[in-house]
Design a protein around this motif. Structure first.
Motif, mmCIF file in Angstrom:
data_model
loop_
_atom_site.group_PDB
_atom_site.id
_atom_site.type_symbol
_atom_site.label_atom_id
_atom_site.label_comp_id
_atom_site.label_asym_id
_atom_site.label_seq_id
_atom_site.Cartn_x
_atom_site.Cartn_y
_atom_site.Cartn_z
ATOM 1 N N UNK A 101 38.812 32.127 35.682
ATOM 2 C CA UNK A 101 38.675 33.536 36.029
ATOM 3 C C UNK A 101 39.984 34.280 35.792
ATOM 4 N N UNK A 102 41.089 33.651 36.158
ATOM 5 C CA UNK A 102 42.396 34.270 35.932
ATOM 6 C C UNK A 102 42.649 34.501 34.433
ATOM 7 N N UNK A 103 42.246 33.522 33.617
ATOM 8 C CA UNK A 103 42.408 33.676 32.159
ATOM 9 C C UNK A 103 41.558 34.835 31.640
ATOM 10 N N UNK A 104 40.313 34.951 32.129
ATOM 11 C CA UNK A 104 39.426 36.032 31.667
ATOM 12 C C UNK A 104 39.974 37.404 32.084
ATOM 13 N N UNK A 107 42.854 38.364 29.883
ATOM 14 C CA UNK A 107 42.402 38.834 28.564
ATOM 15 C C UNK A 107 41.905 40.274 28.660
ATOM 16 N N UNK A 108 41.085 40.548 29.668
ATOM 17 C CA UNK A 108 40.523 41.891 29.820
ATOM 18 C C UNK A 108 41.636 42.906 30.122
ATOM 19 N N UNK A 109 42.602 42.455 30.919
ATOM 20 C CA UNK A 109 43.695 43.354 31.255
ATOM 21 C C UNK A 109 44.493 43.735 29.999
ATOM 22 N N UNK A 110 44.747 42.784 29.141
ATOM 23 C CA UNK A 110 45.484 43.038 27.902
ATOM 24 C C UNK A 110 44.710 44.005 26.993
ATOM 25 N N UNK A 111 43.382 43.786 26.937
ATOM 26 C CA UNK A 111 42.555 44.674 26.100
ATOM 27 C C UNK A 111 42.600 46.103 26.632
ATOM 28 N N UNK A 112 42.482 46.241 27.942
ATOM 29 C CA UNK A 112 42.493 47.568 28.525
ATOM 30 C C UNK A 112 43.860 48.228 28.322
ATOM 31 N N UNK A 158 34.623 48.737 31.539
ATOM 32 C CA UNK A 158 35.641 47.686 31.417
ATOM 33 C C UNK A 158 36.504 47.640 32.691
ATOM 34 N N UNK A 159 36.856 48.854 33.164
ATOM 35 C CA UNK A 159 37.681 48.921 34.384
ATOM 36 C C UNK A 159 36.897 48.395 35.601
ATOM 37 N N UNK A 160 35.615 48.783 35.713
ATOM 38 C CA UNK A 160 34.788 48.301 36.823
ATOM 39 C C UNK A 160 34.653 46.771 36.805
ATOM 40 N N UNK A 161 34.451 46.193 35.639
ATOM 41 C CA UNK A 161 34.330 44.745 35.506
ATOM 42 C C UNK A 161 35.624 44.063 35.917
#
Length: 445
Positions: A101-104, A107-112, A158-161
């Motif tokens: 979960x931390x890895x996911x 990844x999402x944080x970097x994309x945002x 994306x932010x909500x997720x």
């Protein structure tokens, strides 16, 4: 002259009888005092032995309870270890999920972050406006509006997720922390139980050492009791031998006195008869013969009367056949215990003293009797030893008068709980039991 000599002889014999009797009585009194002291010491020792046996039973029960507790504690430890293993596996699984979960999230944080940078570089909201105003037609404007809306919604989703993932991570972390806390508590309990187990083991060792000490003390007491009993037996035999010898000597003196008196009477009768024959008529002789016949007849009548007055032997005990058999199951697998035989545990394990065994035997055939020699000696009808039958109680002078009791089974034998053998059949016609038979026989009906 002969009468004077005879009288002198009788007086002399009487004096000889008095002197041994005085001597015997004095010695017997001394011996009785010594026996009283020995019997008192033996009684105290037997009481102490009974108390030690009771203490030994209590220690054995306590050790048994501790052994049960040790088994229960070990099972708890095993169950706890299994739960710890299971929890550790679950923790490991959660840690893997948290890592994923931390890895996911990363990844999402970097994309945002990349999208936000691009959005800022391109002018932000003014950039969106430029896109809308650069439409060639109304249709193009609508198309551009929809596209911009979708982009903005995607950013919001994306932010909500990201927020959902962060919340899930926090929940997972709380769960892991809870499991870890429970694991720490279990480990603390495990350590506590381990210390408790060690303490119980130490106590168990102390109890076992105490048990061994008690056993050694009891064995020492038993050895001393047996030695005192042996000394008492030897002294009683010596006393009895002295008394028998004294009685025999007095009996011999009495017979000698009677023989001398009879001899003198015969001499006097012969002299009287000689004088009578020389001075009396035949009629007088006939009268003397008649008196003699009358005397003989009277003597015969007295003898017959005495014979007719002899009482018939009492009826045999109604428990005779059965009560002699019930205790045979304990022969070879029982123990004499002073004060034993008065609890279900003692009876189940064959631990009896003499009176308790007799009382238990009669209870098995429906007769309630006291469990003491003092009570049993008065529990029925006293009969002559020559009339004893199976089922009668026979008594012996051991450490006190009528201090031992058994059940007569016939053929000069009795069954009882003897101090050296436990329940056994013994011969009362010879040896120790013959020497110590008190002559008391009690018939129970």
């Amino acid at each position: 002259m002969k009468k004077i000599l005879g009288l002198s002889f009788i007086i002399g014999m009487g004096s000889l009888l008095v002197i041994p009797n005085v001597f015997a009585n004095t010695e017997l009194d001394t011996i009785k005092e010594e026996r009283t002291i020995i019997q008192s010491g033996l009684s105290d020792a037997e009481q102490e032995l009974a108390e030690l046996v009771s203490d030994l039973d209590e220690i054995n029960n306590e050790i048994a309870s501790i052994d049960e507790a040790l088994v229960a504690n070990q099972k708890t430890i095993d169950d706890t270890n299994e739960e710890v293993d299971s929890t550790e596996k679950e923790v490991e699984k959660l840690e893997v999920e948290i890592k994923e979960l931390e890895d996911d999230i990363e990844i999402r944080f970097e994309m945002l972050k990349d999208r936000a940078n691009a959005y800022q570089k391109n002018g932000g909201s003014s950039r969106y406006l430029e896109v809308l105003l650069g439409a060639d037609s109304f249709g193009d404007f609508v198309t551009r509006s929809v596209t911009i809306t979708r982009i903005a919604k995607a950013d919001n989703d994306f932010i909500e997720q990201l927020e959902i993932n962060q919340k899930e991570l926090e929940e997972k972390q709380a769960t892991v922390q809870g499991k870890l806390d429970e694991l720490e508590e279990l480990q603390t309990e495990l350590v506590g139980m381990k210390h408790h187990l060690e303490d119980q083991n130490q106590r168990n060792d102390e109890l076992k050492n105490e048990l061994k000490s008690k056993e050694a003390e009891i064995e020492s007491k038993m050895a001393r009791l047996l030695e005192e009993d042996s000394n008492l037996q030897s002294e009683e035999a010596e006393i009895q031998a002295k008394i028998d010898a004294e009685i025999q000597r007095q009996e011999d003196l009495r017979k000698a006195e009677e023989a001398e008196i009879a001899r003198q009477a015969e001499e006097e009768a012969a002299a009287t008869q000689s004088n009578t024959n020389s001075s009396s008529s035949p009629n007088v002789a006939s009268a003397s013969d008649a008196n003699t016949n009358t005397t003989v007849t009277n003597t015969d009548n007295k003898s017959k009367s005495s014979s007719s007055e002899t009482k018939a032997a009492p009826a045999p005990s109604s428990y005779g056949g059965s009560v002699t058999q019930v205790g045979r199951k304990y022969i070879g697998n029982s123990t004499y215990v002073f004060g034993g035989g008065r609890s279900s545990s003692d009876i189940a394990n064959g631990r009896f003293d003499c009176s308790a065994f007799v009382s238990w035997s009669f209870s098995q055939v429906g007769k309630s009797l006291p469990a003491s020699t003092g009570g049993l000696v008065n529990a029925g009808q006293r009969i002559s030893s020559s009339d004893k039958q199976p089922g009668d109680l026979v008594f012996f002078n051991t450490y006190k008068t009528n201090g031992h009791v058994g059940i007569y089974i016939g053929g000069g034998q009795f069954i009882g709980s003897q101090s050296s053998t436990g329940v056994a059949v013994a011969n009362m016609n010879s040896g120790y039991w013959a020497d110590n038979f008190s002559g008391v026989v009690v018939r129970v009906n």
